[in-house]
Design a protein around this motif. Structure first.
Motif, mmCIF file in Angstrom:
data_model
loop_
_atom_site.group_PDB
_atom_site.id
_atom_site.type_symbol
_atom_site.label_atom_id
_atom_site.label_comp_id
_atom_site.label_asym_id
_atom_site.label_seq_id
_atom_site.Cartn_x
_atom_site.Cartn_y
_atom_site.Cartn_z
ATOM 1 N N LYS A 70 40.651 -15.591 -76.479
ATOM 2 C CA LYS A 70 40.902 -16.875 -77.115
ATOM 3 C C LYS A 70 40.438 -17.990 -76.178
ATOM 4 C CE LYS A 70 44.758 -15.410 -80.025
ATOM 5 N NZ LYS A 70 46.174 -15.638 -80.417
ATOM 6 N N TYR A 71 39.736 -18.975 -76.749
ATOM 7 C CA TYR A 71 39.119 -20.021 -75.945
ATOM 8 C C TYR A 71 39.410 -21.409 -76.528
ATOM 9 C CZ TYR A 71 36.363 -16.258 -73.826
ATOM 10 O OH TYR A 71 35.964 -15.129 -73.153
ATOM 11 N N THR A 72 39.214 -22.429 -75.683
ATOM 12 C CA THR A 72 39.303 -23.832 -76.087
ATOM 13 C C THR A 72 37.968 -24.498 -75.821
ATOM 14 O OG1 THR A 72 41.667 -23.955 -75.600
ATOM 15 C CG2 THR A 72 40.478 -26.039 -75.740
ATOM 16 N N ALA A 73 37.454 -25.189 -76.839
ATOM 17 C CA ALA A 73 36.226 -25.970 -76.683
ATOM 18 C C ALA A 73 36.606 -27.433 -76.490
ATOM 19 C CB ALA A 73 35.341 -25.809 -77.915
ATOM 20 N N GLY A 109 27.386 -36.938 -77.363
ATOM 21 C CA GLY A 109 28.248 -36.304 -76.374
ATOM 22 C C GLY A 109 27.921 -34.826 -76.284
ATOM 23 N N THR A 110 28.828 -34.038 -75.694
ATOM 24 C CA THR A 110 28.611 -32.602 -75.525
ATOM 25 C C THR A 110 29.888 -31.835 -75.832
ATOM 26 O OG1 THR A 110 29.152 -32.774 -73.160
ATOM 27 C CG2 THR A 110 26.817 -32.890 -73.776
ATOM 28 N N ILE A 111 29.702 -30.547 -76.177
ATOM 29 C CA ILE A 111 30.823 -29.633 -76.420
ATOM 30 C C ILE A 111 30.611 -28.434 -75.509
ATOM 31 C CG2 ILE A 111 32.138 -28.371 -78.160
ATOM 32 C CD1 ILE A 111 30.492 -30.033 -80.249
ATOM 33 N N ASP A 112 31.658 -28.057 -74.769
ATOM 34 C CA ASP A 112 31.507 -26.950 -73.827
ATOM 35 C C ASP A 112 32.761 -26.091 -73.823
ATOM 36 O OD1 ASP A 112 30.182 -25.353 -72.080
ATOM 37 O OD2 ASP A 112 30.490 -26.607 -70.320
ATOM 38 N N SER A 113 32.589 -24.827 -73.440
ATOM 39 C CA SER A 113 33.704 -23.884 -73.362
ATOM 40 C C SER A 113 33.263 -22.657 -72.574
ATOM 41 C CB SER A 113 34.130 -23.457 -74.775
ATOM 42 O OG SER A 113 35.068 -22.401 -74.726
ATOM 43 N N PRO A 114 34.186 -21.987 -71.873
ATOM 44 C CA PRO A 114 33.848 -20.711 -71.228
ATOM 45 C C PRO A 114 33.443 -19.647 -72.243
ATOM 46 C CG PRO A 114 35.896 -21.607 -70.344
ATOM 47 C CD PRO A 114 35.551 -22.434 -71.533
ATOM 48 N N GLY A 115 33.778 -19.873 -73.519
ATOM 49 C CA GLY A 115 33.412 -18.922 -74.565
ATOM 50 C C GLY A 115 32.054 -19.181 -75.186
ATOM 51 N N PHE A 116 31.306 -20.173 -74.665
ATOM 52 C CA PHE A 116 29.948 -20.461 -75.131
ATOM 53 C C PHE A 116 28.942 -19.872 -74.141
ATOM 54 C CE2 PHE A 116 31.180 -24.789 -77.253
ATOM 55 C CZ PHE A 116 31.983 -24.101 -78.154
ATOM 56 N N ARG A 117 27.786 -19.503 -74.651
ATOM 57 C CA ARG A 117 26.706 -19.089 -73.744
ATOM 58 C C ARG A 117 26.099 -20.301 -73.053
ATOM 59 N NH1 ARG A 117 23.426 -13.994 -76.483
ATOM 60 N NH2 ARG A 117 25.194 -12.526 -76.372
ATOM 61 N N THR A 118 25.955 -21.402 -73.778
ATOM 62 C CA THR A 118 25.446 -22.641 -73.197
ATOM 63 C C THR A 118 26.171 -23.826 -73.815
ATOM 64 O OG1 THR A 118 23.688 -22.776 -74.866
ATOM 65 C CG2 THR A 118 23.137 -21.711 -72.769
#
Length: 231
Positions: A168-171, A142-151
């Motif tokens: 503060k972010y949510t992944a 699967g994948t993990i994504d968040s606005p706080g990640f670069r990719t």
């Protein structure tokens, strides 16, 4: 001598005694029969209790098991598993019968909602991190994504880099098959380097180079007396 009518009446009474006598009234209790659907479950998964028709005459009184998050209440047929994997037995108690029914099921070592966390959970802009997924979750990737990640971060190589904007972010972890989980983390501003200040440090003495003196030149020969005449 008995008439035909009398014989018929006696036969009817005998038939009634057979139908409504003590042996017919003391009917045997029904044994409840049921199963869980599905019977192989993940930790925290919702299930349905399927009771065989006619085996729970007064409706369910309770359905209990050590593998349930909580007992299934009277009249209900839905429940949730607990968080400990294993093979368990569920017991059904019904109204209208003194007997109980049992069925087996399994809880596997996997969460119905995948669990993970970002390590470390407090990051500076551009800092590397690891997404640690709980054992058994997302077995097909699967994948993990968040606005706080670069990719976006793949489950197969769960390492990433924090973004540049503090906050503060949510992944969100999205597994193959559609199950999803979430984890929180924070990006804090970069801390500027601090130059150490030495209090009370002695100052280096100022060294003045010596000034060279001009040399004293003395005249050579006898001193001049002056005033000499001719003979």
């Amino acid at each position: 001598m008995k008439t035909i009518n009398t014989i018929v009446a006696l036969a009817a009474l005998a038939a009634a005694a057979c139908a409504f006598g003590p042996s017919a009234q003391a009917q045997e209790d029904v044994t409840p029969k049921f199963q869980l659907a599905p019977d192989v479950l993940m930790k925290g998964q919702w299930f349905e209790v399927q009771i065989e028709e006619g085996t729970c005459p007064g409706g369910s009184a309770s359905i209990t098991s050590a593998g349930f998050a909580a007992p299934v209440g009277a009249g209900s047929i839905h429940g949730t598993t607990g968080t400990t994997p294993g093979t368990y037995t569920a017991t059904l108690t019904c109204n209208g019968t003194s007997k109980t029914g049992t069925t087996e099921y399994q809880v596997i070592d996997r969460n119905v909602r995948p669990q993970f966390k970002i390590e470390p959970s407090t990051l500076e802009p551009g800092q590397k991190f690891e997404a640690r997924i709980e054992k058994g979750d997302c077995p097909d990737g699967g994948t993990i994504d968040s606005p706080g990640f670069r990719t976006e971060v793949p489950v197969s190589s769960p390492y990433g880099v924090a973004g540049d904007k503090p906050g503060k972010y949510t992944a969100i972890l999205t597994c193959v098959g559609g199950t999803r989980g979430a984890a929180e983390f924070e990006i804090v501003p970069l801390t500027p380097p601090v130059t150490p200040v030495v209090v009370g440090a002695a100052k280096a003495p100022v060294v003045t180079a010596p000034v060279a003196k001009a040399p004293v030149v003395k005249p050579k020969g006898a001193p001049q007396t002056g005033g000499g005449g001719t003979a």
